[in-house]
Every structure is written in C-alpha cells, then in structure tokens.
Design a protein around this motif. Structure first.
Motif: not given
Lengths: 202, 202
Positions: B91-101, A1-12
């Motif tokens: 790539x952003x999703x993957x990096x965010x998941x690692x919580x390292x950045x 989950x990205x937590x960047x965009x509710x719409x994108x997260x909702x669609x995923x």
C-alpha cells in the motif's frame, strides 16, 4: 520502486531475472517472502546458489545434473540402443512424464540458428555424431521442435547420418493432438494429419 | 519432476514458495536460470539471503528496512504531523507512486482477524495509539482496505482514538475509480459514490 530500502529494492530488481516476472509480480514476491515466508526464502536462496554452483551437464546426454553421468544414462534398465534427440531439458521432463520412452536422450540445448551464432559446435553435434556411429546405438529419434529451426536442425543431423547403414533414423508422428478440436487445429497440422492418414481396415 | 538431479528437483520445489508459482512455472524458471542466466541466479540467491537476513521493520512506521528508522521517517522534508495507516507495505509503494502524500506512514502488517489469531498486539496498535497521542501528530488517515476486515480494523482504531480532541481522524474518499466505466462498477461502490456525491454549482 520504494526507495525506502536498498536491499528490498535490490531484491525486487534481481527477482526480475526470472522469466515471466515483471516489476509488479517481483514486488509481490519479495513482500510475500519478507512478510510470510522468510524461512522458505532462506531455503530458496541457499538451494539456488548450490544448484547453480553444482549443476553441470551430463557427460553423455548433456542433461542438467550434479553427477558426471546422469541418473537416466547410468540406469541399466534403460535401452541404450535408442537415443531421443531433443532441444531442451524441458522436453526430457515432458517425455519422461508420458512414461512412453525407455531409451536414452541427447539434449542439444538449442537449435541451429546462424543469426544467434549457434552452430554445430554449440549443440555438441560432433559428440552426437560419434555416439550415433558407436556400435551400441541402433536408432536415433529426432524429436526437435516442429518449428522451422527445429526442423532445420533435425535435417542437418539426418543429412550427416543418413548413410550409416546400421542406424535407424526416425521422427515423431505428426497429426491432430489428443483432445484437439479440428476447428481449432492449424492448417499445417491438418495438412500433416491428412497426408499421414492411417488405414482403418486391416 | 525430473528425478534426474536432486539439486534441480529441489530448486524446482523450493521455487514454489513464491506466490503464483506452480510446478510448471517453477520448472521453467529453474531451466531458464541454468540454461541462460546463471550469473543472474547467483546474484538473486545472494541478495535474497542478504535481504531476508538484514531487513527488519522500521522502529517508527514498521515498513521493511535494513536501518533502524526508514528513509521516509527520517526524511526531514516530510510532514510528521500526518500519519497514513495502511495494512501492508505494498500500500505504501502504491501511495508513494501517486506522489500525492507527503506525510508519514504506519504499517499494520495485516488486519484484525480473530479467526487467524490476529489481534491488536500483532498489528502493534499500542504503538500506533501512543504515536497518535503524541504532541506532533495532528491527523491520522485510516487507509486500511475497503474490505470487511479492513473496515473493522479502521473502526477499532477510530473507536479507541475518537475522544482525543487535538487529533483529526480521516479516511480516503470512496467513489467511482478514475477511468472506470459505470457499467462495470460494483453495487457497493455506486452506493458510496451516490451518497458522497459532490455539488457542482459553487
């Protein structure tokens, strides 16, 4: 989950209602649509809403269709005297692709399963029995799956209709599948193939 | 194809715009929705239309978002002086998941590829260069993929910015992946791991 965009997260999240689609492939699908195929996505969303809204079951055979009676049932060239009873619409697609059957269908949409609360009513067996009793039907091919539940369902139908004199009740031949190597065929299939073996000398 | 219902056939067709979905799995998805999850399908169609309609790119980092500036860029707790440059949103999703950045991102949405007509304009490199030249940015991590095109893109960016005195330019460490068995690691990775080997004695 990205937590960047509710719409994108909702669609995923929503994408995961599709069978075989988990979080990873849902994410890949959503990013693919947003990145490369927005037009395709708009079209898909539109036709999905229309299909789910508009598609019901054929009044005769219960296949999915937007008409009252489906194209197969209303096709005058098909043999209305022979009905193939199957568990699901995908069975119809598979049989139609083989081009081997020119009769009509009856789709149960499942099999008898007391544990899941699926009884004769859910499978519309009453409707099937009335059809079988009608004058124009001469043969019923019980083509439910070769599983315990499928066989039980076929047996239930057979039991109810076996005393109708003018009705032929049949089931599909069982045996070794085409191109199947004997080494990898399961025991039950080999058993059926042996007991149903065919005479070569005329 | 069933030829039984134009709407069902159309939905099976449209479903194949999703990556990794061919005719067989499209059919399975459509029948699943119609048979067992019409509510989920309606919801999916609705959110898909809304997301494709409403989601654009963040004005700062170009991630997909329905706001002008995304949640990451507008988060005061994140380090605006360090920008990680990546090829795609996944790539952003993957990096965010690692919580390292804890810095910000800049998404190129691709890599330089003259054969596909993707040049500096398509990747918004002008925007990236202006960002790199701004006072608040101290470091650019070039985290494009470790492919020929990714490396070329990183090198192009490096080449343009290398003379800026106040800007640190870095790339991700290369080596053996965690949990990777040496036996199965490719030659190039082993080469990088050797040349970048780390002193154990302090």
């Amino acid at each position: 989950m990205s937590k960047v965009s509710p719409l994108v997260d909702g669609l995923i999240e929503a994408m995961q209602c599709l069978p075989g689609v988990g979080p990873k492939s849902a994410q890949r699908m959503v990013l693919h649509l947003l990145e490369r195929n927005r037009d395709g996505g708009i079209l898909l969303a539109d036709i999905m809403a229309k299909a789910i809204e508009g598609v019901g079951k054929c009044q005769k055979c219960r296949i999915f269709t937007e008409s009252e009676v489906c194209a197969i049932c209303s096709n005058e060239k098909r043999d209305k005297s022979c009905i193939c009873v199957v568990e699901s619409v995908s069975d119809v697609f598979a049989i139609e692709q083989s081009n081997q059957f020119n009769g009509n269908y009856f789709i149960l949409h499942g099999h008898l399963s007391p544990i899941d609360d699926i009884g004769p009513d859910q499978l519309a067996l009453e409707k099937l029995f009335n059809l079988a009793k009608s004058e124009e039907v001469k043969e019923l091919i019980l083509a439910t799956n070769s599983t315990l539940e499928g066989e039980t369902t076929a047996h239930y139908i057979y039991d109810y209709l076996k005393d109708l004199d003018d009705l032929r009740l049949t089931k599909l031949a069982q045996g070794v599948p085409l191109g199947g190597e004997l080494e990898y065929v399961d025991r039950g299939t080999i058993m059926h193939a042996f007991s149903g073996r065919v005479e070569l000398k005329e």
